[in-house]
Design a protein around this motif. Structure first.
Motif, PDB file in Angstrom:
ATOM      1  N   ASP A 174     -15.306 -30.976  26.338  1.00 36.99           N
ATOM      2  CA  ASP A 174     -15.972 -32.032  25.972  1.00 36.99           C
ATOM      3  C   ASP A 174     -17.339 -32.377  26.743  1.00 36.99           C
ATOM      4  O   ASP A 174     -18.198 -32.887  26.468  1.00 36.99           O
ATOM      5  CB  ASP A 174     -15.142 -33.301  25.880  1.00 36.99           C
ATOM      6  N   TYR A 191     -18.114 -40.406  29.457  1.00 35.39           N
ATOM      7  CA  TYR A 191     -18.831 -40.896  28.470  1.00 35.39           C
ATOM      8  C   TYR A 191     -19.977 -41.900  29.049  1.00 35.39           C
ATOM      9  O   TYR A 191     -21.012 -42.087  28.497  1.00 35.39           O
ATOM     10  CB  TYR A 191     -18.089 -41.321  27.208  1.00 35.39           C
ATOM     11  N   LYS A 240     -14.501 -36.950  14.827  1.00 33.85           N
ATOM     12  CA  LYS A 240     -13.266 -37.539  15.535  1.00 33.85           C
ATOM     13  C   LYS A 240     -13.931 -39.057  15.847  1.00 33.85           C
ATOM     14  O   LYS A 240     -12.997 -40.020  15.775  1.00 33.85           O
ATOM     15  CB  LYS A 240     -12.785 -36.944  16.867  1.00 33.85           C
ATOM     16  N   ASN A 287     -17.207 -43.382  21.447  1.00 34.54           N
ATOM     17  CA  ASN A 287     -16.100 -42.995  22.602  1.00 34.54           C
ATOM     18  C   ASN A 287     -16.221 -43.701  23.708  1.00 34.54           C
ATOM     19  O   ASN A 287     -14.767 -43.832  24.408  1.00 34.54           O
ATOM     20  CB  ASN A 287     -16.264 -41.489  22.772  1.00 34.54           C
ATOM     21  N   ILE A 322     -16.906 -33.625  17.493  1.00 38.16           N
ATOM     22  CA  ILE A 322     -16.822 -35.029  18.335  1.00 38.16           C
ATOM     23  C   ILE A 322     -17.302 -35.858  17.505  1.00 38.16           C
ATOM     24  O   ILE A 322     -16.555 -37.141  17.418  1.00 38.16           O
ATOM     25  CB  ILE A 322     -17.642 -34.930  19.646  1.00 38.16           C
TER      26      ILE A 322
END
Length: 335
Positions: free
Chosen positions: A157, A304, A226, A288, A223
């Motif tokens: 990620d 993030y 989700k 996120n 991503i």
């Protein structure tokens, strides 16, 4: 070092050699089949058609998948650093080779200066360093810090929301600049910006990504799917992905296919749409950040925060510094 680097490393269980070899063989076969296919590349189940067939860019999704599939830390690092799907390409190189490609890109420089601030002011390192590495390679530095942590898929990620994200922006800029050049290149029909637009889409979506699927796929589209699901914004396809692909298609139909780049206002329209795409690309980062803040997942929250906060630095250095202290420099467990 920042909190990610200070977190305790955990041992990673090793997978069997046979499993790694089998996965490698499967991925190699997929790569060979894809490269042999010279037809326009259909991304996200036909949501975007890449006429220039940027299969090498899209196939980096297979590297991301391979890193997720293996539990062998050495194998993870080798796939990340060297790549195993496309010769000469890897997720690491997107960051390590970024400076000569992106040094004139506004967004890249915003991030580079922000990470220089973190390293120089917050961590008292030498100028142009972040975690004792060249600030120009900040994405790779974050990923390397995360490899030792026992957190599922965090290093993958990290590569996506730092290096791949910026690579998408870079190709959007390159397409926009080529469109601008077309207005002064008399008789040159090759300057349309289409190839770079297709590469941006390929990096965003990747191969093996079905339309609206949030359990499959391995790039930023996945991503975003989700993230959208977590906020009730995934009716068939996450709103962000619908918007991004729609805007990319708008560039194709309204600018490229009409030869509008040869007119001065063609570049202005291209630039306007690119800025809207980048704004949409930022939405999953925000979503996120909120999600992992609610979960109090320290490692993903910090990731993030580092992926998003540099954009704030360009607007308000004071707010950037405050968020940096609250989300990165502090240990959430002590709050």
């Amino acid at each position: 070092m920042v909190a990610i680097s200070r977190s305790a490393a955990a041992s990673v269980p090793a997978s069997t050699t046979s499993t790694v070899l089998l996965l490698s063989a499967i991925l190699s076969f997929s790569c060979c089949w894809s490269i042999a296919n010279a037809q326009p590349l259909q991304l996200a189940g036909g949501g975007y058609t890449a006429a220039t067939n940027p299969i090498n860019e899209a196939n980096l999704a297979l590297d991301a998948a391979a890193i997720k599939e293996t539990d062998d830390l050495t194998a993870k690092k080798q796939i990340y650093n060297d790549g195993q799907t496309v010769s000469g390409r890897s997720l690491a190189k997107l960051s390590l080779e970024a400076k000569p490609l992106m040094e004139k890109d506004d967004m890249y420089n915003v991030y580079r200066f922000a990470f220089n601030y973190i390293g120089n002011v917050k961590e008292h390192e030498d100028l142009n360093h972040f975690d004792d590495k060249d600030v120009a390679e900040y994405g790779n530095t974050i990923v390397e810090d995360l490899f030792e942590l026992d957190q599922e898929h965090i290093e993958t990620d990290a590569s996506l929301v730092t290096s791949v994200w910026m690579t998408v922006v870079h190709h959007l800029y390159e397409g926009m600049n080529e469109c601008k050049a077309a207005a002064t290149a008399s008789g040159d029909d090759s300057l349309t910006g289409e190839a770079d637009l297709d590469k941006a889409a390929a990096y965003w979506v990747g191969v093996n990504q079905d339309f609206g699927e949030n359990e499959g796929g391995h790039m930023l589209y996945s991503i975003a799917e989700k993230a959208g699901a977590r906020f009730g914004q995934d009716s068939i396809e996450a709103e962000v992905n619908t918007n991004i692909l729609s805007l990319m298609n708008q560039i194709k139909t309204d600018i490229i296919e009409t030869d509008s780049c040869k007119q001065a206002d063609g570049y202005l329209q291209y630039r306007w749409i690119v800025n809207k795409i980048i704004a949409q690309m930022t939405v999953p980062l925000v979503q996120n950040l909120f999600h992992y803040s609610e979960e109090k997942n320290e490692k993903f929250l910090e990731l993030y925060a580092l992926a998003l906060l540099p954009q704030i630095s360009a607007c308000s250095p004071t707010d950037f510094d405050w968020f940096l202290e609250e989300l990165v420099m502090k240990d959430l467990n002590q709050q």
